[in-house]
Write an enzyme that holds these catalytic residues in place. Structure first.
Site, mmCIF file in Angstrom:
data_model
loop_
_atom_site.group_PDB
_atom_site.id
_atom_site.type_symbol
_atom_site.label_atom_id
_atom_site.label_comp_id
_atom_site.label_asym_id
_atom_site.label_seq_id
_atom_site.Cartn_x
_atom_site.Cartn_y
_atom_site.Cartn_z
ATOM 1 N N ASP A 27 0.832 -1.210 0.000
ATOM 2 C CA ASP A 27 0.000 0.000 0.000
ATOM 3 C C ASP A 27 0.863 1.255 0.000
ATOM 4 O O ASP A 27 0.521 2.235 -0.668
ATOM 5 C CB ASP A 27 -0.937 0.022 1.211
ATOM 6 N N SER A 82 -6.772 0.138 -0.062
ATOM 7 C CA SER A 82 -5.697 0.793 0.671
ATOM 8 C C SER A 82 -5.999 0.817 2.173
ATOM 9 O O SER A 82 -5.176 0.428 3.007
ATOM 10 C CB SER A 82 -5.537 2.223 0.122
HETATM 11 N N1 URA Z 1 -6.605 6.861 3.006
HETATM 12 C C1 URA Z 1 -5.895 5.761 2.728
HETATM 13 O O1 URA Z 1 -5.304 5.156 3.595
HETATM 14 N N2 URA Z 1 -5.861 5.338 1.464
HETATM 15 C C2 URA Z 1 -6.506 5.957 0.464
HETATM 16 O O2 URA Z 1 -6.444 5.503 -0.649
HETATM 17 C C3 URA Z 1 -7.223 7.124 0.773
HETATM 18 C C4 URA Z 1 -7.267 7.552 2.052
#
Ligand code: URA
Length: 438
Positions: A161, A183
């Site tokens: 991520d 994410s």
């Molecule tokens: N917060 C996150 O952790 N990921 C995203 O894609 C958007 C907001």
């Protein structure tokens, strides 16, 4: 499988196999897939989306790109809360200790503020000595001993991520519901939780500006979490005016402590206890939401939540005297009042504008590299629905630079819309979305 073929297939609206998605994430995390191919893939997802199975596999691959914390040694169901971010959102600071005091362990990996929205880690770091960079072993120990621990993202949790988010940030692919959902959930499920409550903010000061977008994100995340074997519930909550009365790190930490004393502004209480009730039901210590809310309110009234907060601060290296003595937290040198230009009722306070103004005096970050000043921020003396006299103080700007502070005070004044008629009572919890709704 050639990356070209997968990009082509997604571009044409096809569905990718589980094996292809896993291979793609693994290759990218290992540095074997170039950014330009992953960027093209992300853009294809942006336009074509992902079907439920694809999204669950993609998220699972991100989750397993790093360590998944094992909290099975901590008894009870572990439940966390994630907010999509807003202005004045200090809920995690008071919610986690209240829920922990009611017997549900809260392992929480939080983020930092960016742009007009604040971040939990920055608020906690306003407490002298407080450390959010503890390793996973210490995190596990603190959750086991005190029932809660709030730390920052580590190198080992969902590294896919981190790489994907950085790439999305520079390729205009952040605002994609499947990419946001994967994410958030890949990081949250890496914490070792059994269940999750999502606070999806809607409105001017939120990431999701419309109810329809917020509902779509909430539904996607609830379905995704459920497919991945976790119980996930989402509340849609209003983020049109700032939450509570404070914006700025030390000021927000103090306000969270007020909630833990059974006091604090009514909107912040309402959101905190609504989320706590969901967490206590998911944690199986309350039979229903009404009982959950009652228990959470009792943990604020009887000081048991505050005691958990004190223990957590101490365990994480912070100065626990901040609980009883506000002067332990940093204070700004100048306090600049914002007077009402006329008499009337406060009809609106633009959260985006207040958040951006506070960021510009150092309460937040314009870029990831910006340095935060924990002391500065804005205190709202009036909230939507309050009546004011001409010249009465609407807000006070806490600044360390008078020139910047004056500019902020002007912008905060402009963020208030005053009218003759009082607005209708605000609805703060807009909807609850569970797996049964899908
Ligand atoms: N917060 C996150 O952790 N990921 C995203 O894609 C958007 C907001």
């Amino acid at each position: 499988v050639r990356a070209y073929d997968l990009i082509f297939e997604k571009r044409e609206g096809g569905e990718l196999s589980d094996a292809s998605l896993r291979e793609l994430v693994a290759a990218y995390t290992a540095g074997e897939l170039p950014d330009y191919q992953m960027a093209a893939f992300l853009m294809a997802v942006f336009f074509r989306g992902m079907e439920g199975r694809e999204l669950a596999t993609f998220t699972d691959a991100m989750l397993h790109s790093g360590e998944v914390v094992d909290l099975s040694a901590v008894s009870g169901r572990k439940v966390d809360k994630h907010s999509t971010g807003g202005v004045g959102d200090k809920v995690s600071l008071c919610l986690a200790p209240i829920v922990a005091a009611c017997g549900v362990p809260v392992p929480m990996v939080s983020g930092r503020g960016l742009g007009h929205t604040g971040g939990t880690l920055d608020k906690l770091e306003a407490i002298p000595g407080f450390r959010v960079d503890l390793g996973i072993d210490r995190y596990r120990e603190i959750v086991a001993e005190h029932g809660l621990c709030l730390i920052g993202q580590t190198e080992t949790l969902a590294p896919a991520d981190r790489r994907l988010y950085a790439l999305r940030d520079v390729t205009a692919t952040v605002e994609s519901i499947p990419l946001i959902a994967s994410s958030i959930l890949s990081k949250k499920l890496a914490e070792g939780i059994d269940a999750l409550v999502l606070d999806v903010k809607v409105g001017r000061g939120a990431f999701m500006k419309t109810r329809a977008r917020a509902e779509a994100l909430a539904t996607t995340m609830v379905e995704l979490g459920t497919r991945m074997g976790k119980e996930v519930v989402a509340l849609l909550t209003a983020m049109d005016e700032p939450l509570g009365r404070t914006v700025g790190n030390a000021l927000e930490t103090l306000e969270a402590i007020e909630i833990l004393r059974g006091a604090g502004p009514s909107d912040l209480q309402e959101i905190t206890f609504a989320l706590a009730a969901q967490m206590l039901v998911l944690g199986r210590v309350a039979g229903d939401l009404e009982e959950g809310e009652k228990r959470a309110r009792a943990a604020a009234a009887d000081g048991s939540g505050l005691e958990r907060f004190r223990r957590m601060v101490e365990a994480q290296g912070g100065d626990p005297r901040c609980v009883d003595d506000p002067t332990v937290l940093p204070q700004a040198a100048h306090k600049i009042p914002v007077p009402a230009p006329r008499a009337g009722a406060v009809r609106e306070i633009d959260a985006l504008s207040v958040g951006t103004s506070a960021m510009k005096i150092g309460a937040g970050r314009a870029t990831k590299e910006s340095v935060i000043d924990p002391a500065v921020g804005v205190v709202l003396q009036k909230k939507t629905g309050d009546r004011v006299e001409a010249g009465e103080t609407l807000a006070v700007v806490h600044a360390n630079d008078t020139t910047l502070g004056e500019v902020c005070a002007k912008a905060v004044g402009d963020a208030f819309e005053l009218g003759d008629e009082s607005p209708p009572d605000p609805v703060r919890v807009l909807a609850r979305i569970t797996a049964e709704d899908g």
